[in-house]
Write a protein that holds these residues in place. Structure first.
Motif, short mmCIF file in Angstrom:
data_model
loop_
_atom_site.label_atom_id
_atom_site.label_comp_id
_atom_site.label_asym_id
_atom_site.label_seq_id
_atom_site.Cartn_x
_atom_site.Cartn_y
_atom_site.Cartn_z
N GLN A 22 0.68 -0.87 0.28
CA GLN A 22 0.26 0.13 0.34
C GLN A 22 0.99 1.44 0.32
OE1 GLN A 22 -3.33 -0.03 3.26
NE2 GLN A 22 -3.36 -2.29 2.81
N ALA A 24 1.02 3.94 1.53
CA ALA A 24 1.97 4.22 2.99
C ALA A 24 2.39 3.35 3.79
CB ALA A 24 0.27 4.80 4.01
N ILE A 25 2.20 2.46 2.99
CA ILE A 25 3.52 1.30 3.88
C ILE A 25 4.77 1.54 2.48
CG2 ILE A 25 3.90 -0.70 4.08
CD1 ILE A 25 1.34 -1.54 5.59
N THR A 64 2.75 -8.01 5.34
CA THR A 64 1.14 -6.65 4.89
C THR A 64 0.71 -7.01 3.61
OG1 THR A 64 2.21 -4.35 4.20
CG2 THR A 64 1.86 -5.29 6.57
N ASP A 155 -1.54 8.70 6.60
CA ASP A 155 -1.41 8.05 8.46
C ASP A 155 -1.10 6.37 8.00
OD1 ASP A 155 -3.31 10.48 8.87
OD2 ASP A 155 -4.64 9.79 7.04
N ILE A 156 -0.11 6.36 8.02
CA ILE A 156 0.81 5.05 8.34
C ILE A 156 0.60 3.90 9.47
CG2 ILE A 156 2.47 6.26 8.82
CD1 ILE A 156 2.66 3.08 7.14
N VAL A 159 -3.27 2.94 8.84
CA VAL A 159 -2.91 2.12 7.81
C VAL A 159 -2.60 0.71 8.03
CG1 VAL A 159 -2.08 1.82 5.30
CG2 VAL A 159 -3.40 3.96 5.95
N ASP A 162 -4.18 -1.57 10.72
CA ASP A 162 -5.05 -1.73 10.26
C ASP A 162 -5.63 -3.26 9.50
OD1 ASP A 162 -6.87 0.50 11.78
OD2 ASP A 162 -6.79 1.22 9.47
N VAL A 163 -4.06 -3.40 8.76
CA VAL A 163 -3.98 -4.16 7.50
C VAL A 163 -3.48 -5.05 9.02
CG1 VAL A 163 -2.14 -5.31 6.35
CG2 VAL A 163 -2.98 -2.94 6.16
#
Length: 201
Positions: A22, A24-25, A64, A155-156, A159, A162-163
Motif C-alpha cells: 500500500q 502509505a506502507i 502486510t 496516516d501510516i 493504515v 488496520d492491515v
C-alpha cells in the motif's frame, strides 16, 4: 521522487515492493531506509552490507501485502519474502540470513538491537520514523528532513495497524498474544468501534 538504494538488487527490491505494498506502507519503508542508511553510514556500513540494509528496510513490512499474507506473523512472512527474493542472487548466505533476521525482528525491542548491524539499524530506522526524525548532532539533518518531506506519511500508523489487525482477524495464529500483532488485535477486540490509530500501536 526517485531514490537509489545502493545497488541493482536493492533497486530491484524497491521495484518489487512498489508493486505490492500500500502507498502509505511503501513510503514508510523508504523513510525507514533513509533513516537507517543515515545511521548506518556513520557506523561505516557500505558496499554489499549497505545494499542488504536497503533490502531489509524495503521488505520489513512486506508481510502486510496480499501477496505475502500467509499463516505466519507478518514479520516472518516479510522475512521469508525477502529471503525468497534474494535466493536468486549470488549473495553470501550469512548476509541473506541477516536480512531475514532484520525483517523478522523489527518489532522485537531489546532483541533486534543485539542481533548485529542490520537488525539493529532496521529497528532503529522504524523507531525513528514512528518516534522522532530529529537527528540533531548527526550531520545532514536538513537534507534528511527534505528527503522525508517527499514521502508523505499518509496516516501510516492507522493504515499499518488496520492491515495487521485485519490479517489477524482472518487468521488469529498470525497474532500470538505476546507479540506486537497480538497487542494490536487485543486492543481492537477490546474496543471494536475505535477508529484511527490503534491504541496499542
Amino acid at each position: 521522487m526517485e531514490f537509489s538504494f545502493g545497488g541493482p538488487i536493492a533497486n530491484s527490491a524497491y521495484a518489487h515492493v512498489r508493486g505490492v505494498l500500500q502507498p502509505a506502507i511503501l513510503n514508510h519503508s523508504v523513510r525507514v531506509w533513509l533513516l537507517a542508511d543515515h545511521m548506518g553510514r556513520r557506523e561505516g556500513v557500505d558496499g554489499l552490507e549497505r545494499e542488504a540494509l536497503a533490502v531489509a528496510c524495503l521488505f520489513h513490512d512486506a508481510g502486510t501485502a496480499d501477496l505475502y499474507d500467509g499463516s505466519q506473523r507478518f514479520e516472518v512472512e516479510g522475512a521469508d519474502a525477502a529471503h525468497a527474493f534474494l535466493s536468486g542472487h549470488d549473495w553470501p548466505a550469512p548476509l541473506v540470513q541477516k536480512v531475514w533476521e532484520a525483517v523478522a525482528l523489527h518489532t522485537s525491542p531489546g532483541i533486534a538491537e543485539r542481533m548485529g548491524v542490520l537488525p539493529k539499524l532496521v529497528r532503529l530506522g522504524v523507531m525513528a520514523d514512528f518516534g522522532t526524525t530529529n537527528l540533531a548532532g548527526t550531520g545532514g539533518d536538513e537534507d534528511m528532513a527534505e528527503l522525508l518531506k517527499d514521502l508523505p506519511r499518509m496516516d501510516i500508523e492507522a493504515v499499518l495497524s488496520d492491515v495487521v489487525v485485519s490479517q489477524a482477524l482472518r487468521s488469529p495464529g498470525k497474532a500470538p498474544s505476546s507479540s506486537w500483532p497480538g497487542g494490536l488485535l487485543a486492543a481492537h477486540l477490546a474496543n471494536p468501534g475505535h477508529t484511527g490509530v490503534n491504541p496499542a500501536f
